[in-house]
Design a protein around this motif. Structure first.
Motif, PDB file in Angstrom:
ATOM      1  N   GLU A  16       6.950   1.086 -10.917  1.00  0.00           N
ATOM      2  CA  GLU A  16       5.896   1.090  -9.905  1.00  0.00           C
ATOM      3  C   GLU A  16       4.672   0.292 -10.351  1.00  0.00           C
ATOM      4  O   GLU A  16       4.158  -0.535  -9.601  1.00  0.00           O
ATOM      5  CB  GLU A  16       5.431   2.527  -9.618  1.00  0.00           C
ATOM      6  CG  GLU A  16       6.348   3.325  -8.743  1.00  0.00           C
ATOM      7  CD  GLU A  16       5.862   4.759  -8.546  1.00  0.00           C
ATOM      8  OE1 GLU A  16       6.615   5.533  -7.951  1.00  0.00           O
ATOM      9  OE2 GLU A  16       4.749   5.105  -8.985  1.00  0.00           O
ATOM     10  N   GLU A  17       4.202   0.556 -11.564  1.00  0.00           N
ATOM     11  CA  GLU A  17       2.917  -0.011 -11.996  1.00  0.00           C
ATOM     12  C   GLU A  17       3.025  -1.402 -12.618  1.00  0.00           C
ATOM     13  O   GLU A  17       2.139  -2.217 -12.430  1.00  0.00           O
ATOM     14  CB  GLU A  17       2.219   0.947 -12.963  1.00  0.00           C
ATOM     15  CG  GLU A  17       1.778   2.225 -12.282  1.00  0.00           C
ATOM     16  CD  GLU A  17       0.852   3.068 -13.128  1.00  0.00           C
ATOM     17  OE1 GLU A  17       0.516   2.672 -14.265  1.00  0.00           O
ATOM     18  OE2 GLU A  17       0.460   4.143 -12.644  1.00  0.00           O
TER      19      GLU A  17
ATOM     20  N   ARG B 212      10.334   5.393 -13.453  1.00  0.00           N
ATOM     21  CA  ARG B 212       9.744   5.170 -12.138  1.00  0.00           C
ATOM     22  C   ARG B 212       8.326   4.618 -12.273  1.00  0.00           C
ATOM     23  O   ARG B 212       7.961   3.645 -11.608  1.00  0.00           O
ATOM     24  CB  ARG B 212       9.738   6.472 -11.331  1.00  0.00           C
ATOM     25  CG  ARG B 212       9.102   6.328  -9.955  1.00  0.00           C
ATOM     26  CD  ARG B 212       9.032   7.643  -9.180  1.00  0.00           C
ATOM     27  NE  ARG B 212       8.726   8.808  -9.973  1.00  0.00           N
ATOM     28  CZ  ARG B 212       7.507   9.116 -10.465  1.00  0.00           C
ATOM     29  NH1 ARG B 212       6.489   8.313 -10.246  1.00  0.00           N
ATOM     30  NH2 ARG B 212       7.323  10.223 -11.165  1.00  0.00           N
ATOM     31  N   GLU B 213       7.504   5.224 -13.146  1.00  0.00           N
ATOM     32  CA  GLU B 213       6.132   4.752 -13.344  1.00  0.00           C
ATOM     33  C   GLU B 213       6.100   3.328 -13.880  1.00  0.00           C
ATOM     34  O   GLU B 213       5.279   2.512 -13.457  1.00  0.00           O
ATOM     35  CB  GLU B 213       5.367   5.689 -14.285  1.00  0.00           C
ATOM     36  CG  GLU B 213       5.011   7.021 -13.684  1.00  0.00           C
ATOM     37  CD  GLU B 213       4.071   6.929 -12.484  1.00  0.00           C
ATOM     38  OE1 GLU B 213       3.270   5.966 -12.387  1.00  0.00           O
ATOM     39  OE2 GLU B 213       4.148   7.820 -11.629  1.00  0.00           O
TER      40      GLU B 213
ATOM     41  N   THR C  30       6.418  -4.956  -8.551  1.00  0.00           N
ATOM     42  CA  THR C  30       5.670  -3.706  -8.662  1.00  0.00           C
ATOM     43  C   THR C  30       5.705  -2.984  -7.322  1.00  0.00           C
ATOM     44  O   THR C  30       5.951  -3.599  -6.281  1.00  0.00           O
ATOM     45  CB  THR C  30       4.205  -3.950  -9.068  1.00  0.00           C
ATOM     46  OG1 THR C  30       3.578  -4.734  -8.065  1.00  0.00           O
ATOM     47  CG2 THR C  30       4.109  -4.634 -10.426  1.00  0.00           C
ATOM     48  N   ASN C  31       5.447  -1.696  -7.361  1.00  0.00           N
ATOM     49  CA  ASN C  31       5.403  -0.891  -6.142  1.00  0.00           C
ATOM     50  C   ASN C  31       4.452   0.287  -6.372  1.00  0.00           C
ATOM     51  O   ASN C  31       4.882   1.429  -6.434  1.00  0.00           O
ATOM     52  CB  ASN C  31       6.809  -0.396  -5.776  1.00  0.00           C
ATOM     53  CG  ASN C  31       6.821   0.325  -4.453  1.00  0.00           C
ATOM     54  OD1 ASN C  31       5.945   0.118  -3.618  1.00  0.00           O
ATOM     55  ND2 ASN C  31       7.800   1.191  -4.265  1.00  0.00           N
TER      56      ASN C  31
ATOM     57  N   ASP D 137       1.650   3.293  -6.055  1.00  0.00           N
ATOM     58  CA  ASP D 137       1.393   4.318  -5.052  1.00  0.00           C
ATOM     59  C   ASP D 137       0.333   3.835  -4.078  1.00  0.00           C
ATOM     60  O   ASP D 137      -0.512   2.995  -4.421  1.00  0.00           O
ATOM     61  CB  ASP D 137       0.903   5.610  -5.716  1.00  0.00           C
ATOM     62  CG  ASP D 137       1.995   6.345  -6.464  1.00  0.00           C
ATOM     63  OD1 ASP D 137       3.180   6.133  -6.157  1.00  0.00           O
ATOM     64  OD2 ASP D 137       1.655   7.143  -7.360  1.00  0.00           O
TER      65      ASP D 137
END
Length: 189
Positions: free
Chosen positions: A102-103, A98-99, A141-142, A144
């Motif tokens: 996301e990043e 997930r990280e 990317t997504n 936080d």
């Protein structure tokens, strides 16, 4: 029936009180007898997430690093490997995946655990797992909502030199990069 006094190795905990609690950490203060019998207090920061670090490596030996400002250090700008956390009850590999997505906008065919460690075992319960990610594919990317990130693709050797020169000082990044370099040079990864 009281849980106290409670033995913790050669320490004795006489009582404990929660001083602070939020969704990420809890801070407790215990009245203790130290291993030599002296009375005192001991404060502990209990982390509610497992810290995760990921070093993505492509077929050419490149990696991705993330730049961001860090609030605890007055907004100091740092370059780091992909990092984040996951709830203690979650699968750490899923948190790492997930990280990574996301990043860096990356998905990995394979994750290899290269290091587990306690970050600051004199004052916190924070545990870390660091992975190397391979078989990468690029996606969106997504990050936080709280993250304003810069992403850089660099050769692993450049990142290694950034660690050696002190340009990269984050503990997960330094440990992960040095461990990967040792394993790579020994032909173990």
């Amino acid at each position: 029936m009281s849980d106290f006094p409670k033995k913790r190795g050669s320490w004795t905990e006489l009582s404990t009180e929660i001083k602070y609690d939020n969704p990420w950490i809890q801070v407790s203060e215990s009245q203790i007898l130290n291993p030599n019998g002296g009375k005192g207090i001991y404060g502990v920061v209990h982390f509610k997430n497992l810290a995760i670090g990921v070093i993505p490596i492509d077929e050419e030996g490149n990696t991705w690093i993330v730049g961001q400002e860090r609030f605890p250090f007055d907004g100091k700008y740092t370059w780091e490997i992909i990092e984040g956390g996951g709830p203690l009850e979650d699968d750490p590999e899923e948190s790492a995946r997930r990280e990574l997505l996301e990043e860096a906008g990356l998905k990995a065919e394979k994750l290899t655990l290269i290091q587990e460690m306690d970050l600051s075992n004199s004052a916190t319960t924070e545990r870390v797992k660091i992975y190397v990610a391979t078989g990468l594919t690029q996606h969106e990317t997504n990050p936080d909502e709280t993250e304003k990130l810069d992403i850089r693709k660099v050769s692993f050797e450049e990142l290694y030199n950034m660690v050696l020169s002190g340009e990269v000082v984050d503990s997960l990044s330094v440990t992960g990069v040095l461990k990967y370099k040792i394993l790579k040079d020994a032909g173990q990864i």
